[in-house]
Design an enzyme around this catalytic site. Structure first.
Site, PDB file in Angstrom:
ATOM      1  CG  HIS B 155      -0.078 -46.861  60.370  1.00  0.00           C
ATOM      2  ND1 HIS B 155      -1.352 -46.357  60.185  1.00  0.00           N
ATOM      3  CD2 HIS B 155       0.732 -45.797  60.589  1.00  0.00           C
ATOM      4  CE1 HIS B 155      -1.305 -45.033  60.273  1.00  0.00           C
ATOM      5  NE2 HIS B 155      -0.072 -44.662  60.516  1.00  0.00           N
ATOM      6  CE  LYS B 157      -2.088 -45.079  64.169  1.00  0.00           C
ATOM      7  NZ  LYS B 157      -0.734 -45.147  63.885  1.00  0.00           N
ATOM      8  CG  ASP B 162      -5.968 -58.705  82.378  1.00  0.00           C
ATOM      9  OD1 ASP B 162      -4.741 -58.916  82.410  1.00  0.00           O
ATOM     10  OD2 ASP B 162      -6.575 -58.062  83.255  1.00  0.00           O
TER      11      ASP B 162
END
Lengths: 221, 221
Positions: B155, B157, B162
């Site tokens: 779940h 996000k 870099d």
């Protein structure tokens, strides 16, 4: 004579200057290390969290030890989250999409009983699903507002403790999120990060004031 | 005479000390302000984002102006998100539950074409829903891994650009999230915050390596 004195003076000034410079650099270095070590709180917690007994957080003054079969005395991501909520002295502003976790509800009710000002903004659809704790919060007298628009989800999952500690991430306040899913939350007191979330909460709180939407209700909206 | 000189010396030392103190305080104040201004990046973006033309971000060298009917030249939360992704020079690690936004997919494909090493971890169930862009990423040769467990949702996000810029929040990479929902993302280069997410990504990447789960596939799991 006058030249000799000037030279002496110069030596003293340079000597004092050198000492001041060395002490200054040392002090500055110490200060920077202190500032770095004691900078604003920044903590990241990952889930799922292992299940442990949390009774000591809810009833710290109980005289008898808890006899439940869960592990005791272990710090987990979830106990850290509860501790951060428990640190509230004055207010808790909560903006959460889905809220069905009973222990988190118990914590909010505890804060409310202690006189902490709790405000909750939640999603219109998800507040009525089976297991939602929003009704329990409202019955206890906690002020809850929900997203008024039917076309939009209030998908935030953040809390602000005492206006200065931000708890934000992917974690909804559900048992699945806490015990099963891969989730994250970040806890920070960095003013540059807390401020925008505080403004967002205030904006949502005001925009979803039921008093501003009364005409829609009477019109059957 | 000797006493007179000592007094003069004392005066000079005190005078120089006072000047040094004032200059030191001024300099320290200036330095702290500089440090504060130029501290690690911290940016918070809220959604929904207004729809604008983003063609200039994908094709910055085109000679003709875009003639689409969308507003041009306006910075939004979504254009800021795209700019942060575009800032990648070497790698992009993406951990996202639901990915169906076509412009975000186009951006990831662009980065891949530019030689940026892109790695994606996603949810097992949500990667196959209608509109999911995961298939397009895989067809372009981007390495995607998904949560192997059937009982758990991946779940998160978050994205790491870099290895040093973290983008995290409530926002799934879907059109509804970007254009309709109340969502937030935070962009930061604060090492104390970036490091745990980098470790979490690496852990998920390795745990969901298909090579480690081959026996399950052959057994029909």
């Amino acid at each position: 004579m006058s030249q000799q004195i000037s030279f002496k003076e110069m030596l003293k000034v340079f000597g004092l200057g050198a000492v001041a410079l060395v002490l200054g650099v040392e002090w500055f270095d110490w200060l920077m290390r202190r500032l770095r070590v004691r900078g604003p709180l920044k903590e990241v917690l990952f889930f799922p969290s292992t299940q442990t007994c949390l009774e000591h957080l809810f009833t710290p003054n109980r005289s008898f030890p808890c006899k439940c079969p869960l592990p005791h005395g272990k710090e987990t991501s979830f106990s850290r989250l509860l501790r951060h909520l428990l640190s509230a002295h004055a207010s808790l502003d909560l903006c959460v999409f889905s809220f069905s976790h009973m222990e988190l509800c118990r914590m909010i009710l505890l804060l409310h009983e202690r006189g902490i000002t709790v405000r909750v903004v939640t999603d219109r659809d998800y507040m009525t699903i089976t297991g939602s704790q929003i009704g329990n919060l409202r019955r206890a007298g906690i002020c809850v507002r929900h997203e008024m628009s039917t076309a939009v989800h209030m998908h935030h999952k953040f809390a602000i403790v005492d206006g200065k500690k931000l708890i934000t991430g992917s974690l909804n306040w559900t048992v699945t999120a806490v015990q099963s899913n891969k989730e994250n939350i970040m806890v920070t007191e960095e003013p540059e990060l807390v401020r925008p979330y505080r403004l967002e909460f205030q904006q949502l709180w005001e925009a979803n004031d039921p008093a501003k939407h009364t005409h829609r209700v009477t019109n059957g909206w």
